[in-house]
Scaffold this motif. Structure first.
Motif, PDB file in Angstrom:
ATOM      1  N   PRO A 184       0.796  -1.235   0.000  1.00  0.00           N
ATOM      2  CA  PRO A 184       0.000   0.000   0.000  1.00  0.00           C
ATOM      3  C   PRO A 184       0.823   1.277   0.000  1.00  0.00           C
ATOM      4  N   GLU A 185       2.007   1.250   0.658  1.00  0.00           N
ATOM      5  CA  GLU A 185       2.797   2.476   0.724  1.00  0.00           C
ATOM      6  C   GLU A 185       3.291   2.920  -0.651  1.00  0.00           C
ATOM      7  N   VAL A 186       3.410   1.965  -1.576  1.00  0.00           N
ATOM      8  CA  VAL A 186       3.817   2.328  -2.941  1.00  0.00           C
ATOM      9  C   VAL A 186       2.710   3.143  -3.615  1.00  0.00           C
ATOM     10  N   TYR A 187       1.457   2.707  -3.428  1.00  0.00           N
ATOM     11  CA  TYR A 187       0.341   3.447  -4.025  1.00  0.00           C
ATOM     12  C   TYR A 187       0.178   4.820  -3.381  1.00  0.00           C
ATOM     13  N   VAL A 188       0.485   4.917  -2.097  1.00  0.00           N
ATOM     14  CA  VAL A 188       0.463   6.227  -1.439  1.00  0.00           C
ATOM     15  C   VAL A 188       1.495   7.151  -2.092  1.00  0.00           C
ATOM     16  N   GLY A 205      -7.460   7.813  -6.953  1.00  0.00           N
ATOM     17  CA  GLY A 205      -7.502   6.399  -7.339  1.00  0.00           C
ATOM     18  C   GLY A 205      -6.395   5.596  -6.685  1.00  0.00           C
ATOM     19  N   HIS A 206      -5.203   6.167  -6.606  1.00  0.00           N
ATOM     20  CA  HIS A 206      -4.083   5.467  -5.985  1.00  0.00           C
ATOM     21  C   HIS A 206      -4.270   5.360  -4.470  1.00  0.00           C
ATOM     22  N   TYR A 207      -4.779   6.412  -3.851  1.00  0.00           N
ATOM     23  CA  TYR A 207      -5.035   6.352  -2.411  1.00  0.00           C
ATOM     24  C   TYR A 207      -6.107   5.310  -2.086  1.00  0.00           C
ATOM     25  N   ASP A 208      -7.131   5.247  -2.925  1.00  0.00           N
ATOM     26  CA  ASP A 208      -8.181   4.237  -2.733  1.00  0.00           C
ATOM     27  C   ASP A 208      -7.598   2.830  -2.829  1.00  0.00           C
ATOM     28  N   LEU A 211      -5.759   2.005   0.390  1.00  0.00           N
ATOM     29  CA  LEU A 211      -6.697   1.667   1.462  1.00  0.00           C
ATOM     30  C   LEU A 211      -7.306   0.288   1.256  1.00  0.00           C
ATOM     31  N   ALA A 212      -7.577  -0.058   0.013  1.00  0.00           N
ATOM     32  CA  ALA A 212      -8.154  -1.376  -0.278  1.00  0.00           C
ATOM     33  C   ALA A 212      -7.186  -2.497   0.051  1.00  0.00           C
ATOM     34  N   LEU A 213      -5.899  -2.236  -0.164  1.00  0.00           N
ATOM     35  CA  LEU A 213      -4.893  -3.264   0.125  1.00  0.00           C
ATOM     36  C   LEU A 213      -4.744  -3.482   1.615  1.00  0.00           C
ATOM     37  N   ASP A 214      -4.588  -2.389   2.341  1.00  0.00           N
ATOM     38  CA  ASP A 214      -4.405  -2.515   3.795  1.00  0.00           C
ATOM     39  C   ASP A 214      -4.458  -1.132   4.425  1.00  0.00           C
ATOM     40  N   GLY A 215      -5.636  -0.726   4.845  1.00  0.00           N
ATOM     41  CA  GLY A 215      -5.812   0.596   5.419  1.00  0.00           C
ATOM     42  C   GLY A 215      -5.063   0.800   6.711  1.00  0.00           C
TER      43      GLY A 215
END
Length: 218
Positions: A184-188, A205-208, A211-215
């Motif tokens: 998830p930190e990569v998408y952040v 979209g990337h933040y969502d 969160l979907a991976l592991d909020g």
């Protein structure tokens, strides 16, 4: 723990239980398990480290530092404990102490991605961005698997973007995304980069996705 278990077995079981609780963010239960382990064996490095990790997760950085230092005193070659000291020092804004320790660790662990990453992070916090960038690159080149490898890509991307090198930043985080599509930190980081470029819909979209991976892990 059973009555027939040896003291060492009881300590091992309590440390494993503490680690399980901590992995599930059950901080109070983790603290209880590691504390019980230390009551049975005061010099258990695993319990001291685990209690340090627990205190750190709870934001009790001074207490975490004390536990990490105790673990490092028992086992001076324990890198987990030494890096725990670094993390706590950085959180307490004891930046120069952290840099000094990392310089020593860098000499002893020249091939450690984790040491290179934390050296970069410390240098970034003291304002030495050039050294920080080079250290993040070094950490990536060492390619030792672990969270710090991912964070090195994130750190390098952040510095490049802040320095106005958006194209280079995009290339670095694209590499991370290809290698670590479930982190998830990569998408952040991708979202942060998009935000700096004014691409807010893309960032959302990337933040969502993060969160979907592991909020709970971002």
């Amino acid at each position: 723990t059973g009555e027939g278990a040896s003291r060492g077995e009881q300590v091992e079981a309590l440390n494993l239980l503490g680690a399980l609780h901590l992995a599930r963010s059950r901080v109070s239960k983790a603290e209880e398990s590691f504390t019980k382990a230390l009551q049975l064996q005061a010099d258990s490095v695993e319990a001291l480290r685990g209690l340090g990790d627990t205190m750190f997760a709870a934001g009790r950085f001074s207490e975490a530092l004390a536990r990490y230092e105790a673990a490092a005193k028992v086992a001076s070659d324990d890198l987990h404990a030494q890096l725990g000291v670094v993390r706590a020092q950085l959180s307490l804004e004891r930046l120069e102490d952290a840099v000094t320790l990392l310089e020593r660790l860098g000499s002893a662990h020249e091939k450690s991605t984790a040491v290179a990453y934390w050296f970069g992070r410390a240098k970034e916090l003291v304002g030495d961005r050039t050294t920080a960038r080079e250290s993040y690159k070094r950490a990536i080149e060492l390619d030792e698997d672990g969270r710090e490898l991912v964070e090195s890509y994130v750190g390098l991307t952040r510095l490049l973007a802040q320095d106005g090198l958006a194209e280079e930043a995009a290339k670095e985080i694209a590499k991370a995304l290809e290698r670590f599509p479930e982190r998830p930190e990569v998408y952040v980081a991708v979202g942060d980069l998009a935000t700096t470029q004014g691409k807010y819909e893309e960032a959302i979209g990337h933040y969502d996705k993060a969160l979907a991976l592991d909020g709970g892990d971002i």
